[in-house]
Design a protein around this motif. Structure first.
Motif, PDB file in Angstrom:
ATOM      1  N   GLN A  83      -5.878  -7.191  65.870  1.00  0.00           N
ATOM      2  CA  GLN A  83      -6.553  -6.170  66.669  1.00  0.00           C
ATOM      3  C   GLN A  83      -7.920  -5.804  66.092  1.00  0.00           C
ATOM      4  N   GLY A  84      -8.320  -6.495  65.020  1.00  0.00           N
ATOM      5  CA  GLY A  84      -9.596  -6.188  64.387  1.00  0.00           C
ATOM      6  C   GLY A  84      -9.559  -4.985  63.479  1.00  0.00           C
ATOM      7  N   ARG A  85      -8.361  -4.584  63.038  1.00  0.00           N
ATOM      8  CA  ARG A  85      -8.210  -3.411  62.177  1.00  0.00           C
ATOM      9  C   ARG A  85      -8.014  -3.837  60.724  1.00  0.00           C
ATOM     10  N   GLN A  86      -8.040  -2.868  59.814  1.00  0.00           N
ATOM     11  CA  GLN A  86      -7.822  -3.111  58.395  1.00  0.00           C
ATOM     12  C   GLN A  86      -6.443  -2.623  57.975  1.00  0.00           C
ATOM     13  N   VAL A  87      -5.937  -3.196  56.882  1.00  0.00           N
ATOM     14  CA  VAL A  87      -4.605  -2.867  56.383  1.00  0.00           C
ATOM     15  C   VAL A  87      -4.708  -2.444  54.922  1.00  0.00           C
ATOM     16  N   LEU A  88      -4.040  -1.354  54.576  1.00  0.00           N
ATOM     17  CA  LEU A  88      -3.955  -0.874  53.199  1.00  0.00           C
ATOM     18  C   LEU A  88      -2.518  -1.020  52.724  1.00  0.00           C
ATOM     19  N   VAL A  89      -2.318  -1.743  51.621  1.00  0.00           N
ATOM     20  CA  VAL A  89      -0.987  -1.967  51.053  1.00  0.00           C
ATOM     21  C   VAL A  89      -0.977  -1.392  49.643  1.00  0.00           C
ATOM     22  N   LEU A  90      -0.063  -0.450  49.383  1.00  0.00           N
ATOM     23  CA  LEU A  90       0.054   0.176  48.077  1.00  0.00           C
ATOM     24  C   LEU A  90       1.277  -0.342  47.339  1.00  0.00           C
ATOM     25  N   VAL A  91       1.117  -0.609  46.048  1.00  0.00           N
ATOM     26  CA  VAL A  91       2.221  -0.957  45.157  1.00  0.00           C
ATOM     27  C   VAL A  91       2.191   0.024  43.992  1.00  0.00           C
ATOM     28  N   PRO A  92       3.342   0.299  43.360  1.00  0.00           N
ATOM     29  CA  PRO A  92       3.360   1.361  42.349  1.00  0.00           C
ATOM     30  C   PRO A  92       2.732   0.991  41.018  1.00  0.00           C
ATOM     31  N   GLU A  93       2.759  -0.299  40.645  1.00  0.00           N
ATOM     32  CA  GLU A  93       2.294  -0.683  39.313  1.00  0.00           C
ATOM     33  C   GLU A  93       1.444  -1.939  39.387  1.00  0.00           C
ATOM     34  N   ILE A  94       0.540  -2.078  38.408  1.00  0.00           N
ATOM     35  CA  ILE A  94      -0.347  -3.238  38.375  1.00  0.00           C
ATOM     36  C   ILE A  94       0.439  -4.530  38.263  1.00  0.00           C
ATOM     37  N   ASN A  95       1.551  -4.521  37.511  1.00  0.00           N
ATOM     38  CA  ASN A  95       2.268  -5.779  37.292  1.00  0.00           C
ATOM     39  C   ASN A  95       2.921  -6.319  38.556  1.00  0.00           C
ATOM     40  N   LEU A  96       3.037  -5.481  39.597  1.00  0.00           N
ATOM     41  CA  LEU A  96       3.567  -5.965  40.872  1.00  0.00           C
ATOM     42  C   LEU A  96       2.473  -6.519  41.777  1.00  0.00           C
TER      43      LEU A  96
ATOM     44  N   PRO B 150       8.100   6.667  40.847  1.00  0.00           N
ATOM     45  CA  PRO B 150       7.331   7.824  40.349  1.00  0.00           C
ATOM     46  C   PRO B 150       5.907   7.473  39.932  1.00  0.00           C
ATOM     47  N   SER B 151       5.593   6.179  39.790  1.00  0.00           N
ATOM     48  CA  SER B 151       4.227   5.793  39.410  1.00  0.00           C
ATOM     49  C   SER B 151       3.207   6.149  40.482  1.00  0.00           C
ATOM     50  N   TYR B 152       3.635   6.447  41.695  1.00  0.00           N
ATOM     51  CA  TYR B 152       2.694   6.875  42.732  1.00  0.00           C
ATOM     52  C   TYR B 152       2.129   8.267  42.458  1.00  0.00           C
ATOM     53  N   LYS B 153       2.718   8.994  41.517  1.00  0.00           N
ATOM     54  CA  LYS B 153       2.213  10.336  41.170  1.00  0.00           C
ATOM     55  C   LYS B 153       1.275  10.238  39.981  1.00  0.00           C
ATOM     56  N   GLN B 154       0.040  10.646  40.177  1.00  0.00           N
ATOM     57  CA  GLN B 154      -0.942  10.679  39.103  1.00  0.00           C
ATOM     58  C   GLN B 154      -0.523  11.726  38.078  1.00  0.00           C
ATOM     59  N   GLN B 155      -0.562  11.383  36.794  1.00  0.00           N
ATOM     60  CA  GLN B 155      -0.066  12.277  35.755  1.00  0.00           C
ATOM     61  C   GLN B 155      -1.170  12.979  34.969  1.00  0.00           C
ATOM     62  N   GLU B 156      -2.415  12.631  35.203  1.00  0.00           N
ATOM     63  CA  GLU B 156      -3.527  13.280  34.516  1.00  0.00           C
ATOM     64  C   GLU B 156      -4.581  13.687  35.549  1.00  0.00           C
ATOM     65  N   GLY B 157      -5.407  14.666  35.185  1.00  0.00           N
ATOM     66  CA  GLY B 157      -6.489  15.066  36.085  1.00  0.00           C
ATOM     67  C   GLY B 157      -5.954  15.622  37.395  1.00  0.00           C
ATOM     68  N   ALA B 158      -6.462  15.093  38.491  1.00  0.00           N
ATOM     69  CA  ALA B 158      -6.007  15.516  39.824  1.00  0.00           C
ATOM     70  C   ALA B 158      -4.651  14.878  40.094  1.00  0.00           C
TER      71      ALA B 158
ATOM     72  N   VAL C 253      -2.590  23.118  37.068  1.00  0.00           N
ATOM     73  CA  VAL C 253      -1.367  23.202  37.868  1.00  0.00           C
ATOM     74  C   VAL C 253      -0.975  21.812  38.337  1.00  0.00           C
ATOM     75  N   ASP C 254       0.306  21.509  38.242  1.00  0.00           N
ATOM     76  CA  ASP C 254       0.868  20.256  38.741  1.00  0.00           C
ATOM     77  C   ASP C 254       1.778  20.601  39.917  1.00  0.00           C
ATOM     78  N   VAL C 255       1.319  20.312  41.124  1.00  0.00           N
ATOM     79  CA  VAL C 255       2.098  20.599  42.340  1.00  0.00           C
ATOM     80  C   VAL C 255       3.031  19.422  42.618  1.00  0.00           C
ATOM     81  N   ASP C 256       4.275  19.711  42.940  1.00  0.00           N
ATOM     82  CA  ASP C 256       5.301  18.687  43.176  1.00  0.00           C
ATOM     83  C   ASP C 256       5.440  17.758  41.970  1.00  0.00           C
ATOM     84  N   PRO C 257       5.719  18.302  40.782  1.00  0.00           N
ATOM     85  CA  PRO C 257       5.843  17.441  39.598  1.00  0.00           C
ATOM     86  C   PRO C 257       7.025  16.485  39.742  1.00  0.00           C
ATOM     87  N   VAL C 258       6.884  15.285  39.193  1.00  0.00           N
ATOM     88  CA  VAL C 258       7.988  14.305  39.260  1.00  0.00           C
ATOM     89  C   VAL C 258       8.839  14.337  38.004  1.00  0.00           C
ATOM     90  N   SER C 259       8.372  14.998  36.952  1.00  0.00           N
ATOM     91  CA  SER C 259       9.180  15.165  35.743  1.00  0.00           C
ATOM     92  C   SER C 259       8.967  16.570  35.218  1.00  0.00           C
TER      93      SER C 259
END
Length: 719
Positions: free
Chosen positions: A204-217, A286-294, A712-718
């Motif tokens: 359709q001429g659109r773009q696709v974004l694919v997310l994986v949790p870790e670099i090794n994947l 849980p790697s989808y949650k940034q643990q530092e900064g924002a 503040v950490d909103v919705d902490p995973v640990s």
């Protein structure tokens, strides 16, 4: 009269300058009739520095409520406009604005943090050179015109679909811009769903974004997409790239030259002008949650971005997070009082080729001790019955995977005479013994020192390792199975560029008989020859203080089991063994049945009774200081300010503020860490309170006890 422009710069929320965008004058000589568009990148003076800034629309975060024009006296002019780059889209700005507001950061801090680092350091001339280089590379990579027959011969192989895959694709083809949970067991063909959906959207001429949790994947999935669509259409975005590579790929995405963007959590902010689909693989991770900064969640922002831009979002997992699972309960199956589902659930409960899932079996360590004596647990890394199974597997020419989620040789060294242990001098943690280079390393602060010849306390030469990591496990298995070809994959063996791909290729090509690894090898990899998986030390997570530990353990073990029997011819004989002292634990019972649904139901019932997410919503105020007293004093003062707020959720009893406690690892790099938990009945209640509370903390910052950092950490995973 010069025009005033609102510009975001990278300043934290509690900075005195970061209430919103800052005011600047348009650069000298600019055309008055053509105001700078929101989303334009600029360079501006900030104090004595020249920094990157982003033109921000009026009415977003910090516009004056009185509607009056800002005073121009003393305003500095924008130094330079990066006009060669098209402005970032309105949708991208709205995504940043939402993320900043929800995660309680300043919009400038959020916006500048997610841009490529190199983009923030270049001027207009340097940017133009980068763009010319990009266009030159794109032109060189463009395929030459080819005869139609040659193009047809080059079409990639597309496997036949299973009935379950065909039904999922039929529902997705309806094109509804909704969030869908693709709940498919390991080996059910979720990746093929991603590929087919991407194919439909690209057509359709659109773009696709694919997310994986870790670099090794990334390498394996990137190879699958490149094989199907061609490498020239695909760009990666993750922290493993060089700064120059990351900038080039980001520019290709922003300019619309990249049809497919595949990356880790930071890729959720990739500017994609033709976005048509977002895929989040292993959405539970849980790697989808940034643990530092924002501290944002890329999975949650993917759902928001899909709704914002009106595109479908596909969340894939064999073991969905409990939050996602609850959101995907269909009508008629609502749990815990939910009237309707927020997400569409698409199920693929069978493996491709009707292959059987591996049989999950439990080895009761109490019975092993009764039969062989307790010393066998110290002499052998794996109980004798499982060593025999590994030998049988080896004799058949099949591969084994041994999972131990602890790297290094041993988690601690100790002196047998005086009891000294290898405590890190800067952290409240042990230094891990790495035998390969004879070092003690702290996995928290990164300090490294050679192993001493004798005990530093009593001088005794008899210093021994306590416990077992993957390095020691590999050594011991090598002695027990001398004929086996061993390999180890963990963070220590994959430090150099390309090492992970090289080791995975060795496994795929059959040059490895026994693979030892951490969670890095337990998920996402399509090992065709592995028929036996053994999980060690799984009990450690059963009684953790973190309420999410059982959920993570179940997901890890289910993913590890899924590495076995992926070849249909070997599936019936494949098995996973878990060494445990608690074989009757409900988690292991559900694991034996591959029954995620039962496990999720029991966990949700426990969470609701205990008042835990997803039935409540949490935030942590994290504080770092040079000493515990300062951190505790800051949080006590913050508590008093919260209690003094009138008309908030706290005063109305809709929110709980727990007493301050040390973090799980209390001291890291000589910095004390303390945290305070907030619990609310709804996101809206939590957000309103946090906004009011943080404003008060910012206004009173001069009177608060001095600390190094707080956030503040909103919705902490640990916790």
């Amino acid at each position: 009269m010069p025009t005033v422009v609102r510009v975001l710069v990278d300043l934290p929320r509690h900075s005195r300058l970061a209430a919103g965008a800052l005011d600047y004058l348009e650069p000298p000589g600019s055309e008055p009739a053509v105001p700078l568009a929101p989303g334009t990148l600029v360079r501006v003076p900030l104090g004595k520095r020249q920094v990157c800034g982003l033109v921000w629309p009026h009415g977003e975060h910090g516009e004056r409520s009185d509607g009056e024009a800002p005073p121009m006296d003393g305003l500095k002019a924008i130094t330079e406009v990066l006009s060669a780059l098209p402005p970032l889209s309105t949708a991208w700005l709205r995504l940043v604005a939402f993320a900043a507001a929800y995660y309680q950061r300043s919009p400038g801090e959020m916006a500048l943090a997610v841009l490529p680092p190199e983009l923030k350091d270049i001027d207009a001339a340097q940017l133009e050179r980068r763009l010319r280089r990009l266009h030159k590379g794109l032109k060189a990579a463009a395929p030459e015109a080819a005869p139609e027959a040659a193009v047809a011969d080059a079409r990639p192989f597309r496997p036949d679909l299973s009935p379950e895959q065909a039904e999922v694709l039929r529902q997705l083809a309806l094109g509804e811009p909704v969030t869908s949970l693709l709940h498919g067991v390991t080996g059910s063909g979720k990746t093929e769903i991603y590929l087919r959906e991407a194919e439909r959207v690209l057509a359709q001429g659109r773009q696709v974004l694919v997310l994986v949790p870790e670099i090794n994947l990334t390498p394996q999935l990137e190879a699958r997409f490149a094989q199907r669509f061609g490498a020239s259409r695909l760009r990666a975005l993750h922290s493993g790239l060089t700064p120059a590579q990351r900038l080039q790929n980001w520019l290709a995405a922003h300019l619309g030259h990249a049809d497919l963007v595949l990356g880790t959590r930071l890729a959720i902010f990739a500017p994609l002008p033709r976005l048509g689909l977002i895929v989040v693989d292993e959405e539970h991770d849980p790697s989808y949650k940034q643990q530092e900064g924002a501290r944002y969640s890329a999975r949650d922002l993917a759902v928001y971005r899909g709704r914002l831009e009106g595109v479908p979002v596909l969340l894939g997992s064999a073991t969905p997070s409990l939050e996602t699972w609850l959101n995907a309960q269909p009508l008629g199956e609502a749990v815990q009082g939910r009237a309707q589902s927020r997400y569409r659930r698409l199920a693929m409960p069978s493996r491709i080729g009707a292959g059987a899932l591996p049989a999950v079996k439990l080895l009761n360590l109490a019975e092993v001790v009764a039969r062989h004596g307790r010393s066998v647990l110290y002499e052998m890394p794996i109980a004798p019955p499982l060593i025999e199974r590994m030998k049988q597997c080896l004799a058949r020419g099949e591969q084994s995977l041994v999972l131990l989620n602890r790297r290094g040789y041993a988690p601690v060294l100790h002196c047998t005479s005086c009891g000294w242990k290898s405590q890190c001098s800067q952290c409240s943690a042990w230094r891990v013994f790495h035998k390969i280079d004879r070092t003690l390393r702290c996995h928290h602060c990164g300090s490294v020192e050679p192993v001493m010849r004798s005990c530093p306390d009593c001088g005794d030469m008899d210093i021994q390792p306590l416990g077992r990591g993957t390095e020691r496990l590999e050594e011991q298995l090598g002695a027990l199975l001398p004929e086996a070809r061993m390999a180890r994959i963990d963070a220590d063996t994959t430090r150099t560029r390309g090492s992970l791909e090289e080791q995975l290729a060795q496994v795929h090509d059959g040059h490895v008989d026994v693979l030892v690894g951490t969670q890095m090898v337990a998920k996402g990899h399509d090992f065709r020859r592995i028929t036996l998986v053994i999980a060690l030390n799984a009990d450690a997570a059963l009684f953790s203080q973190d309420f999410r530990a059982p959920e993570r353990l179940f997901a890890l073990l289910m993913q590890a089991a899924g590495r076995a029997g992926r070849d249909a011819e070997q599936a019936a004989a494949s098995e996973m063994w878990v060494q445990t002292w608690h074989p009757s634990h409900p988690l292991y019972q559900a694991l034996q049945r591959h029954d995620y649904v039962a496990f999720a139901r029991s966990q949700l019932e426990e969470r609701q009774i205990a008042g835990l997410p997803p039935y409540t919503h949490l935030a942590l105020l994290r504080v770092e200081a040079r000493d515990q007293a300062s951190a505790q004093a800051f949080l006590q003062a913050a508590t008093e300010l919260a209690e003094g707020l009138d008309g908030t959720a706290l005063s109305a009893g809709e929110l709980l503020l727990y007493p301050p406690v040390p973090a799980q690892v209390q001291r890291v790099a000589n910095v004390e860490r303390v945290q305070m938990l907030l619990e609310a009945s709804s996101r809206a209640v939590l957000q309103r309170f946090l906004s009011a509370w943080l404003d008060v903390l910012q206004a009173q910052r001069a009177a608060l006890p001095k600390v190094l950092r707080w956030a503040v950490d909103v919705d902490p995973v640990s916790i």
